[in-house]
Design a protein around this motif. Structure first.
Motif, PDB file in Angstrom:
ATOM      1  N   UNK A  44      -3.703  -2.811  -4.638  1.00 38.76           N
ATOM      2  CA  UNK A  44      -2.249  -2.718  -4.829  1.00 38.76           C
ATOM      3  C   UNK A  44      -1.814  -3.399  -6.126  1.00 38.76           C
ATOM      4  N   UNK A  45      -2.698  -3.446  -7.090  1.00 36.60           N
ATOM      5  CA  UNK A  45      -2.331  -3.991  -8.397  1.00 36.60           C
ATOM      6  C   UNK A  45      -1.082  -3.275  -8.909  1.00 36.60           C
ATOM      7  N   UNK A  46      -0.118  -4.024  -9.388  1.00 33.54           N
ATOM      8  CA  UNK A  46       1.079  -3.429  -9.944  1.00 33.54           C
ATOM      9  C   UNK A  46       2.160  -3.093  -8.946  1.00 33.54           C
ATOM     10  N   UNK A  81      -9.757  -7.819  -6.216  1.00 29.34           N
ATOM     11  CA  UNK A  81      -8.488  -7.148  -6.526  1.00 29.34           C
ATOM     12  C   UNK A  81      -7.468  -7.418  -5.427  1.00 29.34           C
ATOM     13  N   UNK A  82      -6.184  -7.605  -5.775  1.00 29.56           N
ATOM     14  CA  UNK A  82      -5.153  -7.670  -4.738  1.00 29.56           C
ATOM     15  C   UNK A  82      -5.208  -6.390  -3.909  1.00 29.56           C
ATOM     16  N   UNK A  83      -5.189  -6.527  -2.590  1.00 31.57           N
ATOM     17  CA  UNK A  83      -5.396  -5.360  -1.743  1.00 31.57           C
ATOM     18  C   UNK A  83      -4.726  -5.552  -0.386  1.00 31.57           C
ATOM     19  N   UNK A  84      -4.522  -4.455   0.298  1.00 32.36           N
ATOM     20  CA  UNK A  84      -4.069  -4.449   1.681  1.00 32.36           C
ATOM     21  C   UNK A  84      -5.206  -3.887   2.516  1.00 32.36           C
ATOM     22  N   UNK A  85      -5.559  -4.581   3.572  1.00 32.49           N
ATOM     23  CA  UNK A  85      -6.700  -4.161   4.386  1.00 32.49           C
ATOM     24  C   UNK A  85      -6.245  -3.443   5.651  1.00 32.49           C
ATOM     25  N   UNK A  86      -7.138  -2.594   6.164  1.00 34.24           N
ATOM     26  CA  UNK A  86      -6.881  -1.827   7.377  1.00 34.24           C
ATOM     27  C   UNK A  86      -8.179  -1.733   8.191  1.00 34.24           C
ATOM     28  N   UNK A  87      -8.022  -1.615   9.492  1.00 36.55           N
ATOM     29  CA  UNK A  87      -9.126  -1.174  10.345  1.00 36.55           C
ATOM     30  C   UNK A  87      -8.952   0.325  10.497  1.00 36.55           C
ATOM     31  N   UNK A 122       0.834  -1.206   0.000  1.00 36.62           N
ATOM     32  CA  UNK A 122       0.000   0.000   0.000  1.00 36.62           C
ATOM     33  C   UNK A 122       0.865   1.250   0.000  1.00 36.62           C
ATOM     34  N   UNK A 123       1.941   1.225   0.753  1.00 39.45           N
ATOM     35  CA  UNK A 123       2.823   2.390   0.819  1.00 39.45           C
ATOM     36  C   UNK A 123       3.459   2.653  -0.550  1.00 39.45           C
ATOM     37  N   UNK A 124       3.837   1.580  -1.252  1.00 39.74           N
ATOM     38  CA  UNK A 124       4.393   1.737  -2.599  1.00 39.74           C
ATOM     39  C   UNK A 124       3.390   2.427  -3.525  1.00 39.74           C
ATOM     40  N   UNK A 125       2.129   2.044  -3.413  1.00 39.96           N
ATOM     41  CA  UNK A 125       1.112   2.702  -4.238  1.00 39.96           C
ATOM     42  C   UNK A 125       1.005   4.180  -3.884  1.00 39.96           C
ATOM     43  N   UNK A 126       0.955   4.470  -2.579  1.00 44.25           N
ATOM     44  CA  UNK A 126       0.754   5.853  -2.157  1.00 44.25           C
ATOM     45  C   UNK A 126       1.931   6.752  -2.517  1.00 44.25           C
ATOM     46  N   UNK A 127       3.149   6.284  -2.311  1.00 42.36           N
ATOM     47  CA  UNK A 127       4.288   7.124  -2.705  1.00 42.36           C
ATOM     48  C   UNK A 127       4.334   7.290  -4.223  1.00 42.36           C
TER      49      UNK A 127
END
Length: 243
Positions: free
Chosen positions: A185-187, A233-239, A32-37
C-alpha cells in the motif's frame, strides 16, 4: 525470519466488502481498497449494522444516523460510492440463516470475484478476544460465498430477483491472526488515514487522543506490522480462502 506472505491475486475486477460495523474497514483495510480503486477495480460495501450501539453518549437512533453518514464519507475517500446497510442489530448480530441469506443476496446483486470481510476467529491473536459481531459476520461471509451460487439455497422467487452467482473465487479476511497474503500500500497511507478520520464522532467518543494522531498511529501500526513479512513494504495482510 518470519514466513513471508504471498502477494494477493490481481486477476480480478470486482470486489464486495461485507463487515459488521461502520469503521471496520477503515481500521487498516481501507489502505488496500484505496490501492485497488486507484487501479480501476470496482468495490462495493455492505454493512450488517448501522453501528447504532457504538457511541455511549448518543442514543441508538442518533448514533445510527451519524455513523451511517460517516461511513459513506469514509468510503468516498477511498473511491467507493456504493454503501449498503442490512439492518441487523448492532452488538447482537446472530450467525444463522437470516444473516447468510442477506449476505448471499448481496453477493448475487454485486457479483464479485473477491469477497472481503473481517476476522471471524475467536481472537485477534493470543488472548485478545474478538467481538461476537465480527465472528458472526466473518463466518457468514465465508458460508454465503457458496450459498450465493446454489439456486436451491435462498431462492428468490421475485420476478427481478438476482440470479445465483458462483463467481466468487476468493474470500479475503482482514485482521486475521493467521494471514497468508498481503498487498503493498505504498502511496496510499494518507488516503487511509483520511478515510479513518471521517469516523470523527466515533473516534472522539473512543479516545482522548487527537483524532488525526490516533488515526495515523493506527494505520501506520497495521501496515508496518505486515511489512516484516512482505519484503519490508507497507502492506495490508489477509487470510485468503480460495474457492
Amino acid at each position: 525470519m518470519p514466513e513471508q506472505l504471498e502477494a494477493m491475486p490481481t486477476d480480478w475486477t470486482r470486489a464486495l466488502a461485507v463487515v459488521a460495523h461502520p469503521d471496520d474497514l477503515e481500521y487498516g483495510t481501507a489502505a488496500a481498497i484505496a490501492r485497488w480503486t486507484g487501479e480501476g477495480r470496482e468495490i462495493f460495501y455492505v454493512l450488517a449494522t448501522r453501528g447504532e450501539a457504538g457511541i455511549d453518549t448518543l442514543d441508538p437512533v442518533r448514533a445510527a444516523s451519524v455513523r451511517e453518514r460517516e461511513q459513506r464519507a469514509s468510503a468516498a475517500v477511498v473511491g467507493v460510492t456504493s454503501v449498503e446497510f442490512l439492518g441487523h442489530r448492532d452488538g447482537v448480530i446472530e450467525y444463522g440463516t437470516a444473516l447468510r441469506r442477506d449476505i448471499a443476496r448481496a453477493i448475487r446483486r454485486h457479483r464479485p470475484e473477491l469477497l472481503i470481510t473481517i476476522n471471524h476467529h475467536d481472537t485477534w491473536g493470543g488472548t485478545s478476544w474478538n467481538t461476537p459481531d465480527h465472528r458472526a459476520v466473518g463466518r457468514a461471509v465465508l458460508d454465503a460465498a457458496a450459498d450465493a451460487g446454489n439456486r436451491w439455497i435462498f431462492p428468490d422467487r421475485s420476478w427481478d430477483g438476482p440470479a445465483p452467482w458462483n463467481g466468487v473465487r476468493w474470500v479475503a479476511v482482514s485482521g486475521s491472526p493467521s494471514p497468508t497474503h498481503a498487498v503493498g500500500v505504498d502511496g496510499h497511507l494518507e488516503t487511509a488515514v483520511r478515510s479513518l478520520l471521517e469516523h470523527r464522532a466515533y473516534i472522539e467518543a473512543l479516545t482522548d487522543r487527537d483524532p488525526e494522531e490516533y488515526c495515523r498511529a493506527f494505520v501506520e501500526e497495521v501496515v508496518s506490522g505486515a511489512a516484516a513479512r512482505f519484503g519490508g513494504r507497507p502492506a495490508v495482510s489477509f487470510e485468503l480462502f480460495t474457492r
